[in-house]
Design an enzyme around this catalytic site. Structure first.
Site, PDB file in Angstrom:
ATOM      1  CB  CYS B  10     -46.502  -7.027 -23.399  1.00 19.77           C
ATOM      2  SG  CYS B  10     -44.721  -7.051 -23.193  1.00 19.77           S
ATOM      3  CB  CYS B  13     -43.036  -3.793 -21.685  1.00 16.28           C
ATOM      4  SG  CYS B  13     -43.054  -5.083 -22.928  1.00 16.28           S
TER       5      CYS B  13
END
Lengths: 327, 75
Positions: B10, B13
């Site tokens: 995501c 991240c």
């Protein structure tokens, strides 16, 4: 109490900018200023209140709390926790696995996951500011019920059979402790610590959502001006029975968070879309989405995903029908 | 020293990964930074939210996007 924002918009639009109250532009600017200032104020107050309540609570504590409860109340508690904790769809899988590994039944985890994206402090502030108290209460009750009944239903059909290998792996792990040193998280906080946490949350969340509110209200205002009223009220205005499931089928795969969706719902309502149809469309858009299904595919077999889809379809359609009849 | 970023890819991240690389550079450390995206691998760390930062197999943060400066402090 909220009239103050109307007066603020009066002063700014008509006196400071010198716009004519009767003109279209004056009307739109007034509408925009009033809505945006009102919502910002409500958001700040709501984030603060909810954060004071939530301080010291993280998903680790929630998990511990849910672990040894009797099943009946667990659905309600899980849905309530889902409502007050913030949601990020990229965390839904780790959370799912974490709950499963703590042997929390699938349905209870799902109660949390269904309610979490639908109800949060920003959504409540937006709903209250734009659509009024009655609609807000209806929304919160329906969202909680979706989580509670959905979770209960999944457990009663034994949906745990349909977990993927990864899901079963988590179950076999049977971990009770999180690796993260959340021993440092205190559960008993002083009022002062709670307030400090809440101020911090107001800052973080407000900085994240303020532009979405602008876009949402702007988009809502645009829809307000450009989609002809006749189009919606003539075709869908009398709450034809099929319009509700249709709205839900369209809404489920769509991806939007509650912040973006609510101003659009306001415009649809003003254009004459019935309250139940609007609510059903809005909730199905926020509660689930195509990307969410892709994520859940890691832990759920296709069969369970299909069941989940039809469960949401059934529930939101039913809720939409009831509200269309009742109001 | 090994730094691992746990997460399914995501945006948060990705940014944590970039911050970790930055932190290593700032601290002139010889640590290696790697991304872990495989869920069953992530599962072993028993975290409840991503992204998570792991230094030498020890989970030091979960669900947070730490700045490069605060990662330097953890090295």
């Amino acid at each position: 109490m909220l009239e103050i924002f109307t007066r603020l918009a009066d002063v700014l639009t008509y006196e400071l900018f010198g716009l004519d109250p009767a003109s279209k532009l004056g009307d739109s600017v007034h509408f925009f200023i009033e809505d945006v200032t009102k919502i910002y104020a409500l958001i700040i107050v709501m984030i603060y209140i909810i954060a004071v309540l939530r301080a010291g609570l993280d998903t680790g504590n929630v998990r511990k709390f849910l672990q040894n409860r009797s099943r009946g109340v667990s659905y309600l508690i899980a849905a309530a926790f889902g409502a007050i904790t913030p949601f990020c769809s990229c965390s839904s899988i780790p959370l799912f696995l974490g709950f499963t590994s703590a042997r929390i039944p699938l349905g209870i985890t799902m109660s949390f996951l269904i309610t979490s994206p639908m109800i949060n402090e920003v959504a409540i502030a937006l709903l209250g500011g734009l659509l009024g108290l009655r609609f807000t209460v209806l929304y919160v009750i329906t969202g909680m019920l979706a989580g509670i009944l959905g979770g209960f239903f999944l457990d009663s059909i034994g949906a745990e059979r349909y977990l993927t290998d990864l899901g079963n792996q988590a179950k076999a792990l049977g971990s009770t402790e999180a690796a993260y040193p959340d021993g440092t998280v205190k559960t008993r906080l002083s009022l002062r610590e709670r307030s400090d946490f809440a101020k911090d949350e107001v800052k973080t969340i407000f900085l994240r959502v303020w532009k979405w509110v602008l876009i949402g209200v702007g988009l809502g205002a645009g829809l307000h001006g450009f989609v002809p009223e006749q189009l919606i009220s003539d075709n869908l205005g009398s709450g034809q029975w099929w319009s509700v499931p249709l709205a839900v089928v369209v809404g489920i795969p769509l991806y939007s968070n509650a912040t973006g969706m609510i101003p659009i719902a306001e415009s649809l309502l003003l254009k004459g879309l019935p309250i139940g149809t609007t609510l059903a469309f809005m909730m199905s858009t926020v509660a689930a989405s195509f990307p969410e299904f892709i994520l859940l595919k890691q832990v759920m077999k296709p069969r369970l995903l299909v069941i989940f889809f039809f469960m949401l379809l059934f529930f939101f359609t039913l809720a939409g029908w009831i509200f269309n009849l009742a109001f | 020293m090994t730094i691992k970023i746990l997460g399914s890819g995501c945006p948060k991240c990705q940014r944590l990964y970039a911050n970790a690389l930055d932190a290593v550079k700032q601290a002139q450390s010889s640590a290696t930074v790697e991304k872990v995206t495989d869920m069953s691998e992530i599962l072993r760390y028993r975290i409840l939210s991503t992204p998570a930062l792991v230094i030498d197999e020890k989970v030091v943060s979960t669900g947070q996007l730490l700045s490069a400066e605060s990662i330097v402090a953890l090295l």
